[in-house]
Design a protein around this motif. Structure first.
Motif, PDB file in Angstrom:
ATOM      1  N   LYS A  84       0.821  -1.216   0.000  1.00 53.88           N
ATOM      2  CA  LYS A  84       0.000   0.000   0.000  1.00 53.88           C
ATOM      3  C   LYS A  84       0.850   1.258   0.000  1.00 53.88           C
ATOM      4  N   ILE A  85       2.022   1.215   0.632  1.00 57.50           N
ATOM      5  CA  ILE A  85       2.891   2.405   0.692  1.00 57.50           C
ATOM      6  C   ILE A  85       3.992   2.356  -0.364  1.00 57.50           C
ATOM      7  N   GLY A  86       3.827   1.479  -1.351  1.00 56.34           N
ATOM      8  CA  GLY A  86       4.733   1.464  -2.487  1.00 56.34           C
ATOM      9  C   GLY A  86       6.000   0.669  -2.317  1.00 56.34           C
ATOM     10  N   ILE A  87       6.086  -0.158  -1.279  1.00 57.15           N
ATOM     11  CA  ILE A  87       7.273  -0.983  -1.066  1.00 57.15           C
ATOM     12  C   ILE A  87       7.034  -2.348  -1.696  1.00 57.15           C
ATOM     13  N   SER A  88       7.890  -2.748  -2.609  1.00 52.48           N
ATOM     14  CA  SER A  88       7.754  -4.040  -3.274  1.00 52.48           C
ATOM     15  C   SER A  88       8.119  -5.163  -2.300  1.00 52.48           C
ATOM     16  N   VAL A  89       7.279  -6.176  -2.243  1.00 51.30           N
ATOM     17  CA  VAL A  89       7.506  -7.287  -1.305  1.00 51.30           C
ATOM     18  C   VAL A  89       8.199  -8.462  -1.977  1.00 51.30           C
ATOM     19  N   THR A  90       8.458  -8.352  -3.290  1.00 55.09           N
ATOM     20  CA  THR A  90       9.086  -9.479  -4.001  1.00 55.09           C
ATOM     21  C   THR A  90      10.451  -9.841  -3.428  1.00 55.09           C
ATOM     22  N   PRO A  91      11.339  -8.866  -3.164  1.00 51.92           N
ATOM     23  CA  PRO A  91      12.634  -9.243  -2.556  1.00 51.92           C
ATOM     24  C   PRO A  91      12.474  -9.889  -1.187  1.00 51.92           C
ATOM     25  N   PHE A  92      11.485  -9.409  -0.415  1.00 56.08           N
ATOM     26  CA  PHE A  92      11.266 -10.009   0.908  1.00 56.08           C
ATOM     27  C   PHE A  92      10.816 -11.460   0.786  1.00 56.08           C
ATOM     28  N   VAL A  93       9.919 -11.719  -0.175  1.00 59.08           N
ATOM     29  CA  VAL A  93       9.445 -13.090  -0.371  1.00 59.08           C
ATOM     30  C   VAL A  93      10.585 -14.008  -0.774  1.00 59.08           C
ATOM     31  N   ALA A  94      11.453 -13.523  -1.669  1.00 60.54           N
ATOM     32  CA  ALA A  94      12.606 -14.336  -2.084  1.00 60.54           C
ATOM     33  C   ALA A  94      13.553 -14.581  -0.916  1.00 60.54           C
ATOM     34  N   ALA A  95      13.776 -13.528  -0.111  1.00 64.40           N
ATOM     35  CA  ALA A  95      14.665 -13.689   1.043  1.00 64.40           C
ATOM     36  C   ALA A  95      14.078 -14.656   2.061  1.00 64.40           C
ATOM     37  N   ILE A  96      12.766 -14.547   2.284  1.00 70.97           N
ATOM     38  CA  ILE A  96      12.121 -15.458   3.229  1.00 70.97           C
ATOM     39  C   ILE A  96      12.204 -16.893   2.741  1.00 70.97           C
ATOM     40  N   GLY A  97      12.025 -17.088   1.418  1.00 71.23           N
ATOM     41  CA  GLY A  97      12.125 -18.433   0.858  1.00 71.23           C
ATOM     42  C   GLY A  97      13.519 -19.019   1.025  1.00 71.23           C
ATOM     43  N   ALA A  98      14.539 -18.207   0.749  1.00 73.65           N
ATOM     44  CA  ALA A  98      15.918 -18.684   0.901  1.00 73.65           C
ATOM     45  C   ALA A  98      16.243 -18.975   2.362  1.00 73.65           C
ATOM     46  N   ALA A  99      15.784 -18.074   3.239  1.00 77.24           N
ATOM     47  CA  ALA A  99      16.031 -18.291   4.672  1.00 77.24           C
ATOM     48  C   ALA A  99      15.307 -19.533   5.174  1.00 77.24           C
ATOM     49  N   SER A 100      14.092 -19.765   4.679  1.00 77.85           N
ATOM     50  CA  SER A 100      13.330 -20.951   5.103  1.00 77.85           C
ATOM     51  C   SER A 100      14.024 -22.229   4.658  1.00 77.85           C
ATOM     52  N   LEU A 101      14.584 -22.213   3.418  1.00 75.82           N
ATOM     53  CA  LEU A 101      15.310 -23.395   2.935  1.00 75.82           C
ATOM     54  C   LEU A 101      16.534 -23.670   3.788  1.00 75.82           C
ATOM     55  N   GLY A 102      17.303 -22.606   4.085  1.00 73.68           N
ATOM     56  CA  GLY A 102      18.491 -22.791   4.928  1.00 73.68           C
ATOM     57  C   GLY A 102      18.140 -23.245   6.318  1.00 73.68           C
ATOM     58  N   ALA A 103      17.095 -22.648   6.889  1.00 74.08           N
ATOM     59  CA  ALA A 103      16.673 -23.044   8.241  1.00 74.08           C
ATOM     60  C   ALA A 103      16.157 -24.474   8.255  1.00 74.08           C
ATOM     61  N   GLY A 104      15.474 -24.856   7.172  1.00 69.83           N
ATOM     62  CA  GLY A 104      14.955 -26.227   7.113  1.00 69.83           C
ATOM     63  C   GLY A 104      16.066 -27.257   7.087  1.00 69.83           C
ATOM     64  N   LEU A 105      17.144 -26.954   6.329  1.00 73.00           N
ATOM     65  CA  LEU A 105      18.275 -27.874   6.278  1.00 73.00           C
ATOM     66  C   LEU A 105      19.025 -27.903   7.602  1.00 73.00           C
ATOM     67  N   ALA A 106      19.154 -26.740   8.245  1.00 68.43           N
ATOM     68  CA  ALA A 106      19.888 -26.683   9.509  1.00 68.43           C
ATOM     69  C   ALA A 106      19.110 -27.315  10.653  1.00 68.43           C
ATOM     70  N   LEU A 107      17.797 -27.204  10.602  1.00 67.21           N
ATOM     71  CA  LEU A 107      16.958 -27.682  11.696  1.00 67.21           C
ATOM     72  C   LEU A 107      16.186 -28.928  11.297  1.00 67.21           C
ATOM     73  N   GLN A 108      16.797 -29.748  10.452  1.00 65.25           N
ATOM     74  CA  GLN A 108      16.100 -30.921   9.944  1.00 65.25           C
ATOM     75  C   GLN A 108      15.686 -31.865  11.063  1.00 65.25           C
ATOM     76  N   GLY A 109      16.585 -32.087  12.032  1.00 67.62           N
ATOM     77  CA  GLY A 109      16.257 -32.977  13.147  1.00 67.62           C
ATOM     78  C   GLY A 109      15.132 -32.434  13.997  1.00 67.62           C
ATOM     79  N   MET A 110      15.180 -31.123  14.268  1.00 67.13           N
ATOM     80  CA  MET A 110      14.131 -30.508  15.075  1.00 67.13           C
ATOM     81  C   MET A 110      12.786 -30.557  14.357  1.00 67.13           C
ATOM     82  N   LEU A 111      12.798 -30.277  13.043  1.00 70.08           N
ATOM     83  CA  LEU A 111      11.554 -30.301  12.282  1.00 70.08           C
ATOM     84  C   LEU A 111      10.968 -31.706  12.209  1.00 70.08           C
ATOM     85  N   SER A 112      11.834 -32.714  12.127  1.00 68.14           N
ATOM     86  CA  SER A 112      11.324 -34.090  12.118  1.00 68.14           C
ATOM     87  C   SER A 112      10.670 -34.432  13.449  1.00 68.14           C
TER      88      SER A 112
END
Length: 279
Positions: A84-112
């Motif tokens: 609404k205030i003109g800030i593009s969320v596309t970079p944030f979505v990409a960053a969140i996706g990359a961070a989620s992938l890294g966190a998923g690999l690092a926390l694989q045991g915890m997530l299981s």
């Protein structure tokens, strides 16, 4: 030096003023959307929690689902407000996706563990208060968390088991009780029915011995020195030791007071003299 800093400050001030003038209505709308979204997220999370509670769904699963609903709604509202205030969320979505992938690999045991915890809560192979045995570890279930399950055994020791070591394994569930076994020997010339009745009376008068399942008493085997009478009964898992000691004392006292002989192992030794000794 000072004049350059003043000019730089004036530049940023001008940019901020122009931004506020241009997007003032959008900023107000974004704040309004954010506040309304947070309120709706909280209300909807409460509705989900109350609905699941009314259907007697496990409290851990209820809290998890309601929190997930709340977080997802808040994320959606933040994305809408930023757009609404003109800030593009596309970079944030990409960053969140990359961070989620890294966190998923690092926390694989915890997530299981979390996935296994959700499976336990959903399928309910056991509940709090049940007595289970898994991988040669047994105890009464004290808590069921998303990441681990806590047991407490007859020695009042808490045992924490990661949930991934529970799902898919052979599990023994005796619910709230554990089986205790005992035995006592009586002489062959004693009445076994009298001894069995005395043991049954001793078991029925103890406060921690369960009425259901029923106690089992009978002749276990015929020993070298006497008849072995076995008794089996169920007690709360955290009361095993104290109940076993008290029941054994009561059984011994009942048999002894009835003047029923309790035999002890005996050996007959025969000495034979050889012909050399006679010579």
């Amino acid at each position: 030096m000072i004049s350059s800093e003043i000019k730089q400050f004036e530049k940023y001030y001008t940019m901020l003023t122009e931004y506020l003038v241009t997007y003032s209505m959008q900023i107000v709308a974004a704040i309004f959307i954010l506040l309304i979204g947070l309120w709706i997220a909280q209300k909807l999370a409460n509705v989900v929690a109350n609905l699941m509670t009314r259907h007697n769904i496990d409290i851990t699963l209820t809290n998890f689902v309601s929190n997930v609903v709340k977080v997802l709604l808040i994320v959606m509202v933040i994305i809408i407000a930023l757009g609404k205030i003109g800030i593009s969320v596309t970079p944030f979505v990409a960053a969140i996706g990359a961070a989620s992938l890294g966190a998923g690999l690092a926390l694989q045991g915890m997530l299981s563990n979390y996935g296994a915890g959700l499976a336990i809560i959903a399928t309910r192979p056991f509940v709090v208060g049940d007595t289970i045995e898994i991988k040669n570890v047994s105890g009464q279930v004290k808590t069921i968390e998303l990441g681990h399950t806590t047991l407490i055994n007859e020695e009042k020791v808490e045992i924490t088991i990661p949930n991934k070591h529970i799902v898919g394994e052979i599990l023994h569930n005796s619910f709230k009780y554990s089986l205790v076994k005992g035995e006592i020997g009586i002489a062959y010339n004693a009445c076994s029915n009298t001894a069995i009745n005395l043991i049954e009376r001793a078991l029925s008068t103890h406060q921690h011995v369960a009425e259901v399942p029923n106690s089992q008493i009978g002749i276990e085997r015929f020993g070298d020195s006497g008849v072995i009478i076995s008794y089996r009964y169920w007690v709360p898992t955290t009361k095993i030791i104290e109940t076993k000691l008290a029941v054994n004392s009561a059984v011994y006292a009942a048999i002894n007071n009835a003047h029923i002989e309790i035999p002890f192992p005996q050996r007959v030794v025969t000495l034979q003299k050889s012909e050399c000794d006679n010579a």
